[in-house]
Every structure is written in C-alpha cells, then in structure tokens.
Design a protein around this motif. Structure first.
Motif, PDB file in Angstrom:
ATOM      1  N   GLU A 142       0.846  -1.192   0.000  1.00 17.17           N
ATOM      2  CA  GLU A 142       0.000   0.000   0.000  1.00 17.17           C
ATOM      3  C   GLU A 142       0.880   1.240   0.000  1.00 17.17           C
ATOM      4  OE1 GLU A 142      -2.240  -2.751   2.936  1.00 17.17           O
ATOM      5  OE2 GLU A 142      -0.188  -2.246   2.583  1.00 17.17           O
ATOM      6  N   GLY A 143       0.491   2.214  -0.749  1.00 22.93           N
ATOM      7  CA  GLY A 143       1.255   3.453  -0.813  1.00 22.93           C
ATOM      8  C   GLY A 143       2.495   3.375  -1.684  1.00 22.93           C
ATOM      9  N   GLN A 144       2.735   2.243  -2.304  1.00 25.90           N
ATOM     10  CA  GLN A 144       3.916   2.059  -3.153  1.00 25.90           C
ATOM     11  C   GLN A 144       3.514   2.148  -4.628  1.00 25.90           C
ATOM     12  OE1 GLN A 144       6.968   1.834  -1.894  1.00 25.90           O
ATOM     13  NE2 GLN A 144       6.139   1.904   0.165  1.00 25.90           N
ATOM     14  N   ARG A 145       2.789   3.191  -4.967  1.00 29.20           N
ATOM     15  CA  ARG A 145       2.260   3.328  -6.330  1.00 29.20           C
ATOM     16  C   ARG A 145       3.346   3.319  -7.394  1.00 29.20           C
ATOM     17  NH1 ARG A 145      -2.377   7.896  -5.398  1.00 29.20           N
ATOM     18  NH2 ARG A 145      -3.640   6.610  -4.004  1.00 29.20           N
ATOM     19  N   HIS A 146       4.441   4.028  -7.133  1.00 28.92           N
ATOM     20  CA  HIS A 146       5.519   4.100  -8.118  1.00 28.92           C
ATOM     21  C   HIS A 146       6.098   2.708  -8.371  1.00 28.92           C
ATOM     22  CE1 HIS A 146       8.702   5.867 -10.493  1.00 28.92           C
ATOM     23  NE2 HIS A 146       9.590   5.216  -9.772  1.00 28.92           N
ATOM     24  N   LEU A 147       6.375   1.971  -7.314  1.00 31.63           N
ATOM     25  CA  LEU A 147       6.916   0.619  -7.451  1.00 31.63           C
ATOM     26  C   LEU A 147       5.936  -0.280  -8.194  1.00 31.63           C
ATOM     27  CD1 LEU A 147       8.948  -1.641  -6.818  1.00 31.63           C
ATOM     28  CD2 LEU A 147       7.738  -1.961  -4.642  1.00 31.63           C
ATOM     29  N   CYS A 148       4.675  -0.244  -7.791  1.00 33.36           N
ATOM     30  CA  CYS A 148       3.666  -1.080  -8.445  1.00 33.36           C
ATOM     31  C   CYS A 148       3.527  -0.724  -9.914  1.00 33.36           C
ATOM     32  CB  CYS A 148       2.331  -0.966  -7.717  1.00 33.36           C
ATOM     33  SG  CYS A 148       2.355  -1.733  -6.071  1.00 33.36           S
ATOM     34  N   LYS A 149       3.576   0.550 -10.221  1.00 35.28           N
ATOM     35  CA  LYS A 149       3.482   0.982 -11.617  1.00 35.28           C
ATOM     36  C   LYS A 149       4.667   0.456 -12.414  1.00 35.28           C
ATOM     37  CE  LYS A 149       2.837   5.014 -14.546  1.00 35.28           C
ATOM     38  NZ  LYS A 149       2.643   6.455 -14.607  1.00 35.28           N
TER      39      LYS A 149
END
Length: 86
Positions: free
Chosen positions: A37-44
């Motif tokens: 959660e909150g790791q949008r850049h990594l997930c993207k």
C-alpha cells in the motif's frame, strides 16, 4: 520471489500462509513479502494493478509477474525460476 500484498486484502491473507510454506520448502529461492500500500511508483514500474501479486526475478534479472492467487500460475512461474535459479 517477492509477495506483494495489501494489509486488508482477504485473498492476500489467504495466500500468505501458503507462500510461507512454499518458502520454507524451497530454500534455494529467496522469498520476500512486501506490504505494498502506498507504493504506487513501485507497483506501476512492475505493472501491478491489484493484489496479491508475486514477482519472480531470476539470476539474470529477468522478471515475471503473477497477479492473483491461482496456484497454477504461481507454480508455473516458480518452476520456470527454479530451472534458471538452481
């Protein structure tokens, strides 16, 4: 293997003990769990749009991602990793 999960994700919580069991039975592969959660850049960067997700990276840096909790797909990726990793 990196197991990416969300803290309030029911499928993630159901999959976690199974992943831990596979990790304990497969010492030749490094396993990590990451609350994403909150790791949008990594997930993207990884192409992850939902949880649970598993990222497999071989010794050569080749990466594959399995989204969801279907063990047929997870085992296929793990088998492929073991062919290269061992």
């Amino acid at each position: 293997m990196i197991f990416l999960h969300a803290r309030h994700c029911q499928p993630c919580e159901q999959l976690r003990p199974q992943v831990e069991q596979v990790a304990s039975n497969t010492p030749e592969v490094d396993f990590y769990a990451l609350a994403a959660e909150g790791q949008r850049h990594l997930c993207k960067q990884l192409g992850i749009v939902g949880f649970p997700a598993q990222v497999f990276i071989d010794r050569n840096g080749n990466r594959s991602v399995v989204m969801g909790s279907d063990w047929r797909h997870i085992n296929k990726a793990l088998d492929k990793l073991l062919e290269v990793h061992v």
